[in-house]
Design a protein around this motif. Sequence first.
Motif, PDB file in Angstrom:
ATOM      1  N   ALA A   1       0.842  -1.201   0.000  1.00 58.70           N
ATOM      2  CA  ALA A   1       0.000   0.000   0.000  1.00 58.70           C
ATOM      3  C   ALA A   1       0.872   1.244   0.000  1.00 58.70           C
ATOM      4  O   ALA A   1       1.855   1.337   0.736  1.00 58.70           O
ATOM      5  CB  ALA A   1      -0.929  -0.013   1.213  1.00 58.70           C
ATOM      6  N   GLY A   2       0.496   2.207  -0.813  1.00 58.19           N
ATOM      7  CA  GLY A   2       1.235   3.448  -0.917  1.00 58.19           C
ATOM      8  C   GLY A   2       2.412   3.388  -1.866  1.00 58.19           C
ATOM      9  O   GLY A   2       2.992   4.421  -2.227  1.00 58.19           O
ATOM     10  N   TYR A   3       2.769   2.172  -2.291  1.00 56.94           N
ATOM     11  CA  TYR A   3       3.867   1.988  -3.243  1.00 56.94           C
ATOM     12  C   TYR A   3       3.365   1.369  -4.543  1.00 56.94           C
ATOM     13  O   TYR A   3       3.631   1.866  -5.627  1.00 56.94           O
ATOM     14  CB  TYR A   3       4.949   1.098  -2.626  1.00 56.94           C
ATOM     15  N   GLY A   4       2.602   0.277  -4.405  1.00 51.31           N
ATOM     16  CA  GLY A   4       2.048  -0.388  -5.573  1.00 51.31           C
ATOM     17  C   GLY A   4       2.604  -1.777  -5.762  1.00 51.31           C
ATOM     18  O   GLY A   4       3.028  -2.434  -4.808  1.00 51.31           O
ATOM     19  N   ASN A   5       2.608  -2.215  -7.010  1.00 49.96           N
ATOM     20  CA  ASN A   5       2.979  -3.582  -7.340  1.00 49.96           C
ATOM     21  C   ASN A   5       4.448  -3.721  -7.705  1.00 49.96           C
ATOM     22  O   ASN A   5       5.050  -2.824  -8.277  1.00 49.96           O
ATOM     23  CB  ASN A   5       2.142  -4.091  -8.513  1.00 49.96           C
ATOM     24  N   THR A   6       4.985  -4.880  -7.352  1.00 48.47           N
ATOM     25  CA  THR A   6       6.266  -5.333  -7.874  1.00 48.47           C
ATOM     26  C   THR A   6       5.981  -6.549  -8.737  1.00 48.47           C
ATOM     27  O   THR A   6       5.333  -7.502  -8.284  1.00 48.47           O
ATOM     28  CB  THR A   6       7.236  -5.714  -6.744  1.00 48.47           C
ATOM     29  N   ILE A   7       6.428  -6.509  -9.993  1.00 50.22           N
ATOM     30  CA  ILE A   7       6.216  -7.608 -10.924  1.00 50.22           C
ATOM     31  C   ILE A   7       7.552  -7.944 -11.559  1.00 50.22           C
ATOM     32  O   ILE A   7       8.145  -7.112 -12.251  1.00 50.22           O
ATOM     33  CB  ILE A   7       5.202  -7.244 -12.039  1.00 50.22           C
ATOM     34  N   ARG A   8       8.047  -9.153 -11.331  1.00 50.41           N
ATOM     35  CA  ARG A   8       9.324  -9.566 -11.890  1.00 50.41           C
ATOM     36  C   ARG A   8       9.147 -10.858 -12.690  1.00 50.41           C
ATOM     37  O   ARG A   8       8.421 -11.765 -12.263  1.00 50.41           O
ATOM     38  CB  ARG A   8      10.363  -9.769 -10.780  1.00 50.41           C
ATOM     39  N   LEU A   9       9.813 -10.914 -13.818  1.00 50.05           N
ATOM     40  CA  LEU A   9       9.774 -12.081 -14.685  1.00 50.05           C
ATOM     41  C   LEU A   9      11.096 -12.829 -14.566  1.00 50.05           C
ATOM     42  O   LEU A   9      12.163 -12.272 -14.842  1.00 50.05           O
ATOM     43  CB  LEU A   9       9.533 -11.660 -16.136  1.00 50.05           C
ATOM     44  N   TYR A  10      11.010 -14.094 -14.156  1.00 45.98           N
ATOM     45  CA  TYR A  10      12.184 -14.944 -13.996  1.00 45.98           C
ATOM     46  C   TYR A  10      12.121 -16.123 -14.956  1.00 45.98           C
ATOM     47  O   TYR A  10      11.031 -16.541 -15.397  1.00 45.98           O
ATOM     48  CB  TYR A  10      12.261 -15.495 -12.567  1.00 45.98           C
TER      49      TYR A  10
END
Length: 349
Positions: A241-250
Amino acid sequence: MRLRTLLVAVTATLAAATPPAAATGATPATPPGTPAHACSPSVALTGFSDALDKTTYADTFVGNLSALSVDSGGRIAALSDRSSLFTLDRKTLRPTGVTALADEHGAALDSEGLAVDRDGTRLVTSETEPSVRRYSRDGRILDRLPVPDSLRVAPAGRATSNLTFEGLTLLPGGRTLLAAMEGSLSGDTPGVVRFQTWKRHGEHFALAAQYGYRTDTGLGVSETAATPDGRLLVLERGFRAGYGNTIRLYLADLSHAGDTSRVDILTGQADVRLARKTLLADLADCPSLGARARQPQPNPLLDNVEGMAVTGARHGRLSLLLVSDDNQNAAQVTRLYALRVRLPHHPAG
């Protein structure tokens, strides 16, 4: 609703409108040989579309999309976690059909993972138990796959509700099915999750090896997709919350990983060898291409990305289609993303 930018899947060039250059902003300088719209030296963003956001088809809300898979004729099957399975046109990505899914008692599923088998049957996970069921094209249950007791939600097993089978994929050849747990089992080291496989025996699947995979701190597995050489693309996702999403492709390699099916407590240390993984891209590093976010995000392009399908492959280069789950929430968006991926060399042995 017009498409915001050019969205390309390998199977076809999609109908789209490209925004003027001023709308996308300047593209950061990239190393020589790095493709335009690069997220990393291995991954480029081809485009995105918000055309499906907050729409309906056949009186069914088109959203809550948690999984994608390539269907016959190159069409795209898109799974909603509210028990609906949409068929999307391969050129426009607009819905052309929808099928309602249910369990054996007619109850709704928390449907999260999807793989379309070679005969057109649909393999669908539900996070509730968890479960994997086989469905006909018209939504009839054909079979239900066995699940190890330890992977069931407590108190029946050691899994946490809403952190079970989130990813599903068939490995090359179609004889092995893999389901990825989103989170760790109780007792296992936090961040070490289990990938369960099944082997095909005739029309049915029997339990097979299980593997361990370590996620980045604070992230869980939201999707997996097999590559033509038998490795795995793994989407890791988190939200703050307050930052958002982290999306990483491995890119993960199971070829030297140990079988964890008989390992009671998985620490990821000396007990068994985990799958090796290589970071391909952090999607926060992709160009935004004029995307807009409805809540704080490290990059306005990002949202709750949950689904992924390989739509084409040639000579180690893949085309991917990703989708975000809007949770039927006004602060989130149903967004489709097209990516080009160059796979690193697969080491021999």
